[in-house]
Motif scaffolding. Structure first.
Motif, mmCIF file in Angstrom:
data_model
loop_
_atom_site.group_PDB
_atom_site.id
_atom_site.type_symbol
_atom_site.label_atom_id
_atom_site.label_comp_id
_atom_site.label_asym_id
_atom_site.label_seq_id
_atom_site.Cartn_x
_atom_site.Cartn_y
_atom_site.Cartn_z
ATOM 1 N N ASP A 165 0.828 -1.200 0.000
ATOM 2 C CA ASP A 165 0.000 0.000 0.000
ATOM 3 C C ASP A 165 0.868 1.258 0.000
ATOM 4 O O ASP A 165 0.626 2.190 -0.772
ATOM 5 C CB ASP A 165 -0.919 -0.016 1.224
ATOM 6 N N ARG A 167 3.966 1.454 -1.027
ATOM 7 C CA ARG A 167 4.624 1.542 -2.327
ATOM 8 C C ARG A 167 3.680 2.150 -3.362
ATOM 9 O O ARG A 167 4.097 2.981 -4.172
ATOM 10 C CB ARG A 167 5.086 0.185 -2.816
ATOM 11 N N GLY A 168 2.420 1.783 -3.331
ATOM 12 C CA GLY A 168 1.452 2.348 -4.273
ATOM 13 C C GLY A 168 1.331 3.850 -4.127
ATOM 14 O O GLY A 168 1.284 4.585 -5.122
ATOM 15 N N LYS A 169 1.303 4.315 -2.906
ATOM 16 C CA LYS A 169 1.210 5.766 -2.669
ATOM 17 C C LYS A 169 2.479 6.484 -3.109
ATOM 18 O O LYS A 169 2.422 7.567 -3.704
ATOM 19 C CB LYS A 169 0.905 6.033 -1.201
ATOM 20 N N GLY A 195 2.483 6.613 -6.784
ATOM 21 C CA GLY A 195 1.538 7.639 -7.214
ATOM 22 C C GLY A 195 2.127 9.037 -7.133
ATOM 23 O O GLY A 195 1.920 9.861 -8.029
ATOM 24 N N PHE A 233 -4.229 6.390 -6.920
ATOM 25 C CA PHE A 233 -3.367 5.369 -7.495
ATOM 26 C C PHE A 233 -3.040 4.303 -6.454
ATOM 27 O O PHE A 233 -3.058 3.112 -6.756
ATOM 28 C CB PHE A 233 -2.071 5.976 -8.049
ATOM 29 N N GLY A 234 -2.741 4.705 -5.243
ATOM 30 C CA GLY A 234 -2.409 3.758 -4.181
ATOM 31 C C GLY A 234 -3.548 2.823 -3.848
ATOM 32 O O GLY A 234 -3.337 1.690 -3.426
ATOM 33 N N HIS A 282 -2.562 -5.159 -4.989
ATOM 34 C CA HIS A 282 -1.267 -4.517 -5.152
ATOM 35 C C HIS A 282 -0.335 -5.314 -6.064
ATOM 36 O O HIS A 282 0.859 -5.384 -5.834
ATOM 37 C CB HIS A 282 -0.586 -4.292 -3.797
ATOM 38 N N GLU A 310 2.138 -6.214 -8.740
ATOM 39 C CA GLU A 310 3.177 -5.385 -9.357
ATOM 40 C C GLU A 310 2.976 -5.233 -10.859
ATOM 41 O O GLU A 310 3.187 -4.152 -11.411
ATOM 42 C CB GLU A 310 4.568 -5.951 -9.066
ATOM 43 N N MET A 365 0.207 -2.758 -11.387
ATOM 44 C CA MET A 365 0.674 -1.423 -11.047
ATOM 45 C C MET A 365 1.573 -0.877 -12.152
ATOM 46 O O MET A 365 1.445 0.281 -12.562
ATOM 47 C CB MET A 365 1.425 -1.437 -9.706
ATOM 48 N N LEU A 376 9.577 0.883 -9.257
ATOM 49 C CA LEU A 376 8.733 0.081 -8.369
ATOM 50 C C LEU A 376 9.564 -0.781 -7.423
ATOM 51 O O LEU A 376 9.212 -0.934 -6.252
ATOM 52 C CB LEU A 376 7.773 -0.787 -9.187
#
Length: 101
Positions: free
Chosen positions: A22, A24-26, A29, A50-51, A57, A59, A62, A83
């Protein structure tokens, strides 16, 4: 191994990994928002959306989303490298926050 490199012992490992993904997603983003020229609240809104983009999640998903959004601004290779870096950064941040408590 330093305390920041060790995963939490008393936390549920699956929950911790979800938190890492989570985060990493933020972070991804925010990176993408910068490349897109978004600033201020628009950048934060993009990163937040985006997160939350995928509950699993994944990869590959994403990376595909970033490739769509960043067409012409970042290559497939740059996105994959970013990433990977952000996964390590997210884990480092969360371990650091946990060790401060």
């Amino acid at each position: 191994m330093s305390p920041e490199q060790q995963p939490p012992r008393d936390a549920d490992e699956q929950e911790f990994e979800f938190m890492v993904a989570d985060r990493r997603g933020k972070l991804a983003g925010m990176w993408a928002a910068e490349l897109l020229g978004l600033i201020g609240q628009a950048a934060h809104d993009y990163a937040r959306a985006f997160g939350r983009g995928g509950d699993n999640h994944d990869e590959d998903e994403m990376a595909a989303a970033l490739e769509r959004d960043l067409a012409g601004k970042a290559s497939h290779h740059e996105i994959r490298e970013k990433l990977t870096h952000l996964l390590h950064e997210a884990r480092r941040q969360l371990l650091h926050e946990r060790n401060k408590d």
